[in-house]
Design a protein around this motif. Structure first.
Motif, PDB file in Angstrom:
ATOM      1  N   LYS A   6       0.830  -1.201   0.000  1.00 42.51           N
ATOM      2  CA  LYS A   6       0.000   0.000   0.000  1.00 42.51           C
ATOM      3  C   LYS A   6       0.862   1.247   0.000  1.00 42.51           C
ATOM      4  O   LYS A   6       0.579   2.229  -0.681  1.00 42.51           O
ATOM      5  N   ARG A   7       1.934   1.214   0.790  1.00 39.01           N
ATOM      6  CA  ARG A   7       2.829   2.366   0.845  1.00 39.01           C
ATOM      7  C   ARG A   7       3.504   2.599  -0.501  1.00 39.01           C
ATOM      8  O   ARG A   7       3.652   3.742  -0.945  1.00 39.01           O
ATOM      9  N   LYS A   8       3.935   1.517  -1.136  1.00 36.83           N
ATOM     10  CA  LYS A   8       4.559   1.651  -2.446  1.00 36.83           C
ATOM     11  C   LYS A   8       3.586   2.204  -3.464  1.00 36.83           C
ATOM     12  O   LYS A   8       3.930   3.071  -4.285  1.00 36.83           O
ATOM     13  N   ALA A   9       2.341   1.725  -3.425  1.00 35.28           N
ATOM     14  CA  ALA A   9       1.337   2.199  -4.368  1.00 35.28           C
ATOM     15  C   ALA A   9       1.020   3.667  -4.126  1.00 35.28           C
ATOM     16  O   ALA A   9       0.863   4.452  -5.077  1.00 35.28           O
ATOM     17  N   ASP A  10       0.948   4.062  -2.852  1.00 38.14           N
ATOM     18  CA  ASP A  10       0.657   5.450  -2.521  1.00 38.14           C
ATOM     19  C   ASP A  10       1.802   6.355  -2.966  1.00 38.14           C
ATOM     20  O   ASP A  10       1.580   7.450  -3.493  1.00 38.14           O
ATOM     21  N   LEU A  11       3.038   5.892  -2.755  1.00 39.38           N
ATOM     22  CA  LEU A  11       4.199   6.674  -3.175  1.00 39.38           C
ATOM     23  C   LEU A  11       4.228   6.826  -4.687  1.00 39.38           C
ATOM     24  O   LEU A  11       4.515   7.912  -5.206  1.00 39.38           O
ATOM     25  N   ARG A  12       3.913   5.745  -5.394  1.00 43.11           N
ATOM     26  CA  ARG A  12       3.901   5.806  -6.858  1.00 43.11           C
ATOM     27  C   ARG A  12       2.820   6.781  -7.343  1.00 43.11           C
ATOM     28  O   ARG A  12       3.038   7.542  -8.293  1.00 43.11           O
ATOM     29  N   PRO A  31      15.918  26.395 -15.331  1.00 42.07           N
ATOM     30  CA  PRO A  31      15.264  25.609 -16.370  1.00 42.07           C
ATOM     31  C   PRO A  31      15.007  24.157 -15.966  1.00 42.07           C
ATOM     32  O   PRO A  31      14.415  23.401 -16.743  1.00 42.07           O
ATOM     33  N   CYS A  32      15.455  23.770 -14.807  1.00 46.16           N
ATOM     34  CA  CYS A  32      15.379  22.359 -14.418  1.00 46.16           C
ATOM     35  C   CYS A  32      13.953  21.956 -14.046  1.00 46.16           C
ATOM     36  O   CYS A  32      13.191  22.750 -13.492  1.00 46.16           O
ATOM     37  N   PRO A  33      13.591  20.715 -14.320  1.00 44.56           N
ATOM     38  CA  PRO A  33      12.261  20.234 -13.939  1.00 44.56           C
ATOM     39  C   PRO A  33      12.184  19.953 -12.444  1.00 44.56           C
ATOM     40  O   PRO A  33      13.188  19.722 -11.782  1.00 44.56           O
ATOM     41  N   THR A  34      10.988  20.002 -11.898  1.00 42.74           N
ATOM     42  CA  THR A  34      10.793  19.661 -10.491  1.00 42.74           C
ATOM     43  C   THR A  34      11.036  18.166 -10.294  1.00 42.74           C
ATOM     44  O   THR A  34      10.988  17.377 -11.238  1.00 42.74           O
ATOM     45  N   THR A  35      11.288  17.788  -9.049  1.00 42.17           N
ATOM     46  CA  THR A  35      11.515  16.366  -8.781  1.00 42.17           C
ATOM     47  C   THR A  35      10.249  15.555  -9.031  1.00 42.17           C
ATOM     48  O   THR A  35      10.322  14.385  -9.412  1.00 42.17           O
ATOM     49  N   ARG A  38       9.943  14.846 -12.765  1.00 37.24           N
ATOM     50  CA  ARG A  38      10.935  13.862 -13.201  1.00 37.24           C
ATOM     51  C   ARG A  38      10.657  12.471 -12.640  1.00 37.24           C
ATOM     52  O   ARG A  38      11.268  11.498 -13.055  1.00 37.24           O
ATOM     53  N   GLY A  39       9.764  12.410 -11.662  1.00 35.57           N
ATOM     54  CA  GLY A  39       9.490  11.129 -11.027  1.00 35.57           C
ATOM     55  C   GLY A  39      10.561  10.702 -10.059  1.00 35.57           C
ATOM     56  O   GLY A  39      10.652   9.537  -9.686  1.00 35.57           O
ATOM     57  N   SER A  40      11.370  11.673  -9.612  1.00 38.84           N
ATOM     58  CA  SER A  40      12.461  11.341  -8.687  1.00 38.84           C
ATOM     59  C   SER A  40      12.229  11.913  -7.291  1.00 38.84           C
ATOM     60  O   SER A  40      13.128  11.908  -6.458  1.00 38.84           O
ATOM     61  N   GLY A  41      11.033  12.430  -7.046  1.00 34.06           N
ATOM     62  CA  GLY A  41      10.718  12.993  -5.739  1.00 34.06           C
ATOM     63  C   GLY A  41       9.276  13.445  -5.685  1.00 34.06           C
ATOM     64  O   GLY A  41       8.501  13.206  -6.614  1.00 34.06           O
ATOM     65  N   LEU A  42       8.923  14.129  -4.574  1.00 33.00           N
ATOM     66  CA  LEU A  42       7.542  14.558  -4.381  1.00 33.00           C
ATOM     67  C   LEU A  42       7.390  16.070  -4.468  1.00 33.00           C
ATOM     68  O   LEU A  42       6.277  16.578  -4.349  1.00 33.00           O
ATOM     69  N   ASN A  43       8.472  16.785  -4.636  1.00 31.50           N
ATOM     70  CA  ASN A  43       8.409  18.245  -4.649  1.00 31.50           C
ATOM     71  C   ASN A  43       7.893  18.736  -5.993  1.00 31.50           C
ATOM     72  O   ASN A  43       8.516  18.492  -7.028  1.00 31.50           O
TER      73      ASN A  43
END
Length: 246
Positions: A6-12, A31-35, A38-43
């Motif tokens: 569930k945690r993994k699904a919620d994070l995804r 010019p950089c994309p947000t995390t 990019r799928g590398s964070g939640l920000n």
């Protein structure tokens, strides 16, 4: 579905939700994309570079004050604290630092900090200061100097987190690191000296813990800032001379 699943699904879901709505970093000109995009964070507002800047400095834009900026304020702050050391406000602040020293526990070698929580690392820093017999007025002078620098800054960051992180960095730097030195005999009789130096990383939650503890201990010193400003101001006579035409 198990709890880890569930945690993994919620994070995804959180990583992918709204990624298209927040593609670029909120810092103007970046010019950089947000995390999140990019799928590398939640920000969803800032990129990785500005996130890391925030971790180190407590601000997404403003950098830490340099030693050169703090040096004159440090000298004035320590002089002011020693002048008022019999004052009740200074006495209470000093007791606050001594309490932090006493509650820090046994000193932990900087080589052995890995695996400890941020709070445990913060206590280890206070323990190193106690072990090095650092006068409690010195951490207090760091807090007072920082407050004066922020007050006199033409472009200050008044957010509480920036101030706490900056205070934590000063204590972190004051605590220093750990050093090891030994000699080893090499073939032929030559003696080789080996040295290892380890300084804990100055970033993350440990800085927040250090800053919060220092801020709580030094809160009674706020009225002394006016005296510190007087100590930093240029003499009136020299100011009049500088205003005269050449």
């Amino acid at each position: 579905m198990t709890l880890p699943s569930k945690r993994k699904a919620d994070l995804r879901r959180r990583l992918t939700a709204g990624a298209d709505e927040h593609r670029k970093c909120a810092i103007i000109g970046c010019p950089c994309p947000t995390t999140a995009s990019r799928g590398s964070g939640l920000n969803r507002l800032y990129c990785r570079r500005h996130e890391e800047h925030h971790e180190r400095h407590g601000s997404y834009l403003k950098s830490s004050y340099s030693a050169a900026q703090l040096a004159p304020y440090r000298a004035a702050a320590l002089r002011t604290l020693r002048e008022y050391q019999k004052d009740t406000r200074v006495h209470r602040a000093r007791l606050g630092i001594e309490t932090l020293y006493a509650a820090a526990g046994m000193p932990v070698d900087a080589f052995r900090l890995r695996g400890l929580s941020p709070e445990e690392r913060a206590r280890a820093a206070w323990a190193r200061l106690r072990q090095d017999k650092v006068d409690p007025l010195v951490p207090l002078s760091e807090w007072l100097a920082l407050s004066a620098v922020i007050r006199d800054d033409s472009q200050p960051d008044h957010r509480n987190e920036f101030r706490l992180v900056q205070a934590g960095k000063l204590i972190h730097r004051l605590a220093g690191g750990s050093h090891r030195r030994w000699e080893r005999e090499r073939p032929g009789g030559a003696v080789e000296v080996i040295e290892l130096h380890r300084y804990p990383a100055s970033r993350g939650r440990v800085l927040r813990h250090l800053g919060e503890r220092l801020d709580r201990a030094a809160e009674t010193l706020e009225p002394l800032l006016s005296d510190l400003r007087a100590a930093e101001a240029p003499p009136r006579q020299s100011a009049r001379k500088s205003s005269q035409p050449l």
